[in-house]
Write a protein that holds these residues in place. Structure first.
Motif, PDB file in Angstrom:
ATOM      1  N   ASP A 356      17.783 -20.323 -25.272  1.00  0.00           N
ATOM      2  CA  ASP A 356      18.477 -21.079 -26.313  1.00  0.00           C
ATOM      3  C   ASP A 356      19.800 -20.407 -26.696  1.00  0.00           C
ATOM      4  O   ASP A 356      20.801 -21.090 -26.937  1.00  0.00           O
ATOM      5  N   ARG A 467       9.738 -30.165 -33.759  1.00  0.00           N
ATOM      6  CA  ARG A 467      10.911 -29.442 -34.255  1.00  0.00           C
ATOM      7  C   ARG A 467      12.119 -29.884 -33.437  1.00  0.00           C
ATOM      8  O   ARG A 467      12.065 -29.913 -32.204  1.00  0.00           O
ATOM      9  N   VAL A 469      15.883 -28.839 -32.503  1.00  0.00           N
ATOM     10  CA  VAL A 469      16.636 -27.590 -32.478  1.00  0.00           C
ATOM     11  C   VAL A 469      18.047 -27.869 -31.988  1.00  0.00           C
ATOM     12  O   VAL A 469      18.243 -28.575 -30.995  1.00  0.00           O
ATOM     13  N   VAL A 474      16.677 -24.531 -35.924  1.00  0.00           N
ATOM     14  CA  VAL A 474      15.759 -25.632 -36.215  1.00  0.00           C
ATOM     15  C   VAL A 474      16.273 -26.386 -37.437  1.00  0.00           C
ATOM     16  O   VAL A 474      16.321 -25.838 -38.545  1.00  0.00           O
ATOM     17  N   THR A 477      11.874 -30.375 -39.048  1.00  0.00           N
ATOM     18  CA  THR A 477      10.463 -30.162 -38.720  1.00  0.00           C
ATOM     19  C   THR A 477       9.674 -31.330 -39.277  1.00  0.00           C
ATOM     20  O   THR A 477       9.844 -31.694 -40.445  1.00  0.00           O
ATOM     21  N   GLU A 503      11.027 -29.805 -29.574  1.00  0.00           N
ATOM     22  CA  GLU A 503       9.821 -29.030 -29.319  1.00  0.00           C
ATOM     23  C   GLU A 503       8.633 -29.732 -29.958  1.00  0.00           C
ATOM     24  O   GLU A 503       8.753 -30.307 -31.053  1.00  0.00           O
TER      25      GLU A 503
END
Length: 534
Positions: A356, A467, A469, A474, A477, A503
């Protein structure tokens, strides 16, 4: 990793050998068969580095045993030469080594083994005839057959070499005993290898599920190729990649195992002392050498060889904690990176964070547009029961179920990773003018243009959380419904988010840490154009 090592019977220690003596005396430790008819088991030592002993069955077989000790600090690869006369039909080897107890925290002995024929041991592997690492205590090669991990073919006269690779060496050294048996006779015809086809029936342009990191009995796995193929079908996979440690022997082991429903790619797990890297989808029979470290500055040459053979370069488990497993060569030569290897573990979390961070760096526009980025992959690295083939799996959007189309989809990042075939995702971004970008694609819009991001999930376990990102971290959520299916929507702008990836995580089991992955996507990039949204 190449870590299946059966217990070995310790051998008596021969006379001590210095490291310099080991290096300069390698040729002197070889086995020469010219005096075979007079050799006996109680022959005196041939030199200070080892002892030779043997027995003969005239006109049928000749056997010799070489004993020696590799000291701590030995080179990565030590080659024992064996002179092979004319008329040999089979070359057989068995070996053992001492495993003395060591104090806690000190590495004990582990010795890998392989074979090179009369064409030599030079880098590039022209003389390569097989590798079993530490998975076997014996092997043989002949024209019509070979032990898995080794390549069948004629046993031609000349100097062959047994490659010893001391993986770890105890402080008092590594005593070894290698027994070579040459069997004479007529050679049977060599088989014509049958390799998997490059295309399966497929469903046209579709999402295809695959596992590109698998091991069979051709390296340190316990499943046969037939069992691997059966497990792949049971896991709902559309394609797999043969990735044995440092050998191509499995490339011809899949006959009758492919079908309209299963594409089988050929490759290798290049297992160096400074990390492992997958060669995915290379031409059948192409061997990629592994005998170098990062300091040797040779990896680029072999990465180019992978791509020249039509394959992809994918560093595997880059932060694994086993000796020699973590990736030290950098990512300049990589085409993708394996961020999820088998059941989710802390080293996968580190690999994901590193990946990432690299994504965030790739979106910097230095005047020539956005930089190069590496797609993420996930694979099972399954070796044996209870390892689950297809956990995880890379789900690739490809134009066909073919080698070329699958590799193109992986290279472009049109893929996501899921823990099983029961979990499916749909993810993308759409601007106010109806322009859309999916996983691995770019949506170019004004910096302040509203962009709608949408994730649809099905088949997740109860308690999973989504999540979203970005390059900032992040930013959203959202728990999924108990059914494991749901839709999450979020609005942003290219100025606010240079990319968005999704995610799906299980509920946390350790306070303060995120839960294990159920799925994750490659990013959708939001490229900020000039001007403002009118």
């Amino acid at each position: 990793m190449n870590g299946d090592r059966a217990p070995r019977t310790p051998n008596p220690l021969p006379p001590a050998t210095t490291r310099r003596g080991l290096l300069t005396g390698a040729a002197a430790t070889g086995l020469t068969w010219a005096t075979a008819s007079t050799a006996h088991a109680d022959d005196p030592p041939e030199n200070g580095a080892g002892t030779g002993a043997g027995t003969d069955v005239p006109h049928r077989a000749r056997t010799r045993t070489l004993r020696g000790t590799l000291p701590a600090g030995s080179p990565d690869y030590v080659y024992l030469p064996v002179d092979v006369p004319s008329g040999v039909a089979e070359f057989a080897v068995s070996y053992t080594y001492g495993r003395p107890p060591v104090p806690p925290g000190v590495q004990g002995n582990a010795l890998d083994i392989g074979l090179f024929d009369e064409r030599g041991t030079a880098l590039g592997g022209r003389g390569f005839r097989g590798w079993s690492g530490g998975a076997r205590t014996s092997f043989l090669v002949r024209a019509d057959a070979a032990t898995p991990g080794y390549l069948p073919g004629p046993v031609r006269p000349g100097t062959w070499h047994i490659a010893l690779a001391p993986y770890t060496v105890a402080p008092e050294g590594l005593p070894y005993e290698v027994t070579v048996t040459l069997r004479f006779g007529e050679s049977a015809p060599a088989p014509v290898p049958v390799h998997p086809p490059e295309r399966a029936k497929g469903r046209g342009r579709a999402w295809y599920r695959g596992d590109c990191h698998l091991h069979s009995t051709h390296s340190d796995g316990r499943r046969t190729p037939a069992e691997v193929a059966a497990a792949a079908r049971a896991a709902g996979l559309d394609f797999i990649n043969s990735s044995e440690h440092n050998t191509t022997s499995a490339h011809a082991a899949w006959e009758g195992l492919w079908g309209d429903d299963l594409l089988i790619l050929t490759g290798e797990e290049i297992t160096t002392r400074n990390g492992h890297v997958l060669a995915v989808g290379t031409d059948p029979g192409v061997f990629i050498d592994w005998r170098y470290r990062a300091r040797d500055q040779r990896f680029g040459r072999y990465a180019r060889r992978v791509r020249g053979a039509g394959g992809l370069v994918v560093p595997a488990h880059p932060h694994a904690t086993c000796i020699g497993c973590s990736w030290k060569f950098g990512f300049a030569e990589a085409d993708a990176v394996e961020v999820w290897n088998g059941p989710w573990t802390p080293d996968d979390e580190v690999a994901l964070a590193e990946w990432d961070n690299a994504l965030a760096a790739s979106v910097r526009d230095t005047g020539g547009g956005p930089g190069r980025w590496l797609p993420a992959m996930g694979n099972s690295d399954a070796h044996r029961e209870p390892d689950r083939v297809g956990h995880p799996q890379t789900v690739v959007l490809a134009d066909a179920l073919s080698r070329r189309a699958i590799l193109a989809g992986i290279r472009a990042g049109r893929s996501y990773i899921a823990e099983s075939a029961g979990l499916a995702l749909s993810f993308g971004a759409t601007d106010g003018r109806g322009r859309h970008a999916g996983i691995g694609e770019r949506l170019r819009a004004a910096a302040d243009a509203p962009v709608a991001v949408r994730l649809e999930v099905s088949g997740a376990a109860a308690g999973c959380t989504v999540r979203l990102v970005t390059d900032q971290g992040v930013l959203l959520t959202s728990p999924l419904p108990g059914s494991g299916a749901g839709v999450v929507e979020w609005r942003t702008t290219p100025a606010h988010a240079a990319y968005v990836r999704a995610e799906v995580r299980h509920a946390p089991t350790v306070p303060g840490l995120p839960g294990a992955f159920a799925a994750l996507t490659n990013p959708v990039f939001l490229d900020a154009g000039t001007g403002t949204e009118s």
